[in-house]
Write a protein that holds these residues in place. Structure first.
Motif, short mmCIF file in Angstrom:
data_model
loop_
_atom_site.label_atom_id
_atom_site.label_comp_id
_atom_site.label_asym_id
_atom_site.label_seq_id
_atom_site.Cartn_x
_atom_site.Cartn_y
_atom_site.Cartn_z
N GLY A 97 -70.16 -4.59 29.53
CA GLY A 97 -68.78 -4.26 29.11
C GLY A 97 -67.83 -4.81 30.15
N VAL A 98 -66.48 -4.63 30.09
CA VAL A 98 -65.88 -3.58 29.28
C VAL A 98 -64.78 -4.17 28.39
CG1 VAL A 98 -64.54 -1.41 29.38
CG2 VAL A 98 -66.43 -1.76 30.93
N LYS A 99 -63.71 -4.78 28.98
CA LYS A 99 -62.56 -5.15 28.16
C LYS A 99 -61.74 -6.24 28.84
CE LYS A 99 -59.99 -4.64 24.51
NZ LYS A 99 -59.73 -6.09 24.58
N THR A 100 -61.18 -7.11 27.99
CA THR A 100 -60.28 -8.17 28.44
C THR A 100 -58.85 -7.87 28.02
OG1 THR A 100 -60.48 -9.39 26.36
CG2 THR A 100 -62.09 -9.90 28.09
N GLY A 101 -57.92 -8.57 28.63
CA GLY A 101 -56.52 -8.48 28.20
C GLY A 101 -55.76 -9.69 28.71
N PHE A 102 -54.81 -10.14 27.91
CA PHE A 102 -53.94 -11.23 28.37
C PHE A 102 -52.63 -11.21 27.60
CE2 PHE A 102 -51.90 -15.32 28.19
CZ PHE A 102 -51.91 -15.70 29.51
N THR A 103 -51.53 -11.27 28.33
CA THR A 103 -50.22 -11.58 27.74
C THR A 103 -49.48 -12.43 28.76
OG1 THR A 103 -49.08 -9.67 28.71
CG2 THR A 103 -50.03 -9.35 26.51
N ALA A 104 -48.36 -13.00 28.33
CA ALA A 104 -47.57 -13.86 29.23
C ALA A 104 -47.09 -13.09 30.46
CB ALA A 104 -46.38 -14.43 28.46
N LYS A 105 -46.76 -11.82 30.26
CA LYS A 105 -46.23 -11.02 31.37
C LYS A 105 -47.37 -10.42 32.22
CE LYS A 105 -43.09 -7.11 32.17
NZ LYS A 105 -42.34 -6.04 31.48
N ALA A 106 -48.39 -9.92 31.55
CA ALA A 106 -49.50 -9.26 32.26
C ALA A 106 -50.46 -10.26 32.89
CB ALA A 106 -50.26 -8.35 31.29
N LEU A 107 -50.46 -11.49 32.39
CA LEU A 107 -51.45 -12.51 32.77
C LEU A 107 -52.85 -12.02 32.42
CD1 LEU A 107 -49.93 -13.86 36.12
CD2 LEU A 107 -49.62 -14.73 33.79
N GLY A 108 -53.87 -12.50 33.17
CA GLY A 108 -55.24 -12.16 32.83
C GLY A 108 -55.66 -10.81 33.38
N ASN A 109 -56.28 -10.00 32.53
CA ASN A 109 -56.79 -8.68 32.91
C ASN A 109 -58.24 -8.61 32.48
OD1 ASN A 109 -54.17 -6.74 33.46
ND2 ASN A 109 -53.74 -8.42 32.07
N LEU A 110 -59.07 -8.05 33.34
CA LEU A 110 -60.50 -7.98 33.00
C LEU A 110 -61.16 -6.82 33.73
CD1 LEU A 110 -62.96 -9.24 31.58
CD2 LEU A 110 -63.22 -10.78 33.53
N ILE A 111 -61.83 -5.97 32.96
CA ILE A 111 -62.67 -4.92 33.52
C ILE A 111 -64.12 -5.24 33.16
CG2 ILE A 111 -63.26 -2.47 33.51
CD1 ILE A 111 -60.37 -1.86 32.76
N ILE A 112 -64.98 -5.27 34.16
CA ILE A 112 -66.39 -5.59 33.96
C ILE A 112 -67.25 -4.45 34.49
CG2 ILE A 112 -68.28 -7.07 34.84
CD1 ILE A 112 -66.74 -8.45 32.66
#
Length: 228
Positions: free
Chosen positions: A177-192
């Motif tokens: 797991g766990v989850k990804t995220g990306f937006t122009a403001k947040a940039l790259g987000n990743l929980i592993i």
């Protein structure tokens, strides 16, 4: 839980689709996963990732959870929020009640998807607490450890192939797991979440230009520096 490395633990940041972890918690706490949702047109009118839901389609909550957490589908998040909360506004209220229950001082939500709206933020430290709650639910753990799955409407007229957005999950058998995220403001987000040498380690990376590379560096460093 022991924090092995931290930087900017309490900095409030937009967290993009990591928001969906709390959306999922609210859904499982306020509904039955076998309940059926009828998709509305407004649910399908989303930008970004989607699982191809069709207006009028009837689909179980469990399958929408798979869509939201595996392929990070925004249409699934909207359908879940509307059906479980009764309205988007009420679902946001439920999300912030969950935040209060967990005594998080640096987290607030204004939407179930993670779009760059004002006042949708969290911190690494608060996300660690959210994950502690998330990991208590075996169904959610199983979903975020899914690499690929096809889900269908209850009449089987519509099927949706889901492939995980989590590149490291797809590439590394030790990752669960766990989850990804990306937006122009947040940039790259990743929980592993990684299981290795009888240890379970979780990494949280926010606001990154290279989320997978930054996460891999953290993982390599952790297993080189610490004895397990």
């Amino acid at each position: 839980d022991i924090i092995l490395y931290s930087n900017n633990l309490n900095t409030r940041l937009p967290i993009a689709s990591l928001t969906k972890l709390v959306t999922a918690l609210v859904v499982v706490n306020n509904s039955n996963s076998e309940n059926v949702v009828t998709v509305e047109k407004a649910d399908t009118q989303v930008v970004g990732s989607n699982m191809g839901l069709v207006s009028g389609e009837k689909i179980r909550i469990i399958n929408l959870l798979y869509g939201m957490l595996v392929s990070s589908s925004n249409d699934a998040a909207m359908a879940l929020a509307r059906s479980v909360g009764g309205s988007g506004e009420n679902f946001n209220r439920l999300m912030n009640e969950e935040v209060k229950r967990l005594k998080l001082l640096d987290t607030h939500f204004t939407n179930p998807v993670g779009w760059d709206l004002e006042d949708n933020y969290s911190t690494v430290l608060d996300l660690k607490i959210i994950l502690g709650e998330f990991f208590k639910n075996p169904t959610l753990l199983e979903i975020v450890n899914t690499r690929e799955k096809t889900v269908s409407s209850i009449d089987s007229n519509y099927s949706h192939k889901l492939i995980s957005t989590n590149k490291l999950l797809l590439e590394n058998s030790n990752v669960s797991g766990v989850k990804t995220g990306f937006t122009a403001k947040a940039l790259g987000n990743l929980i592993i979440k990684i299981n290795k040498s009888n240890a379970q380690v979780v990494t949280i990376v926010l606001n990154s230009q290279e989320r997978e590379q930054d996460t891999q560096k953290l993982i390599d460093w952790l297993f080189a520096v610490y004895r397990w």
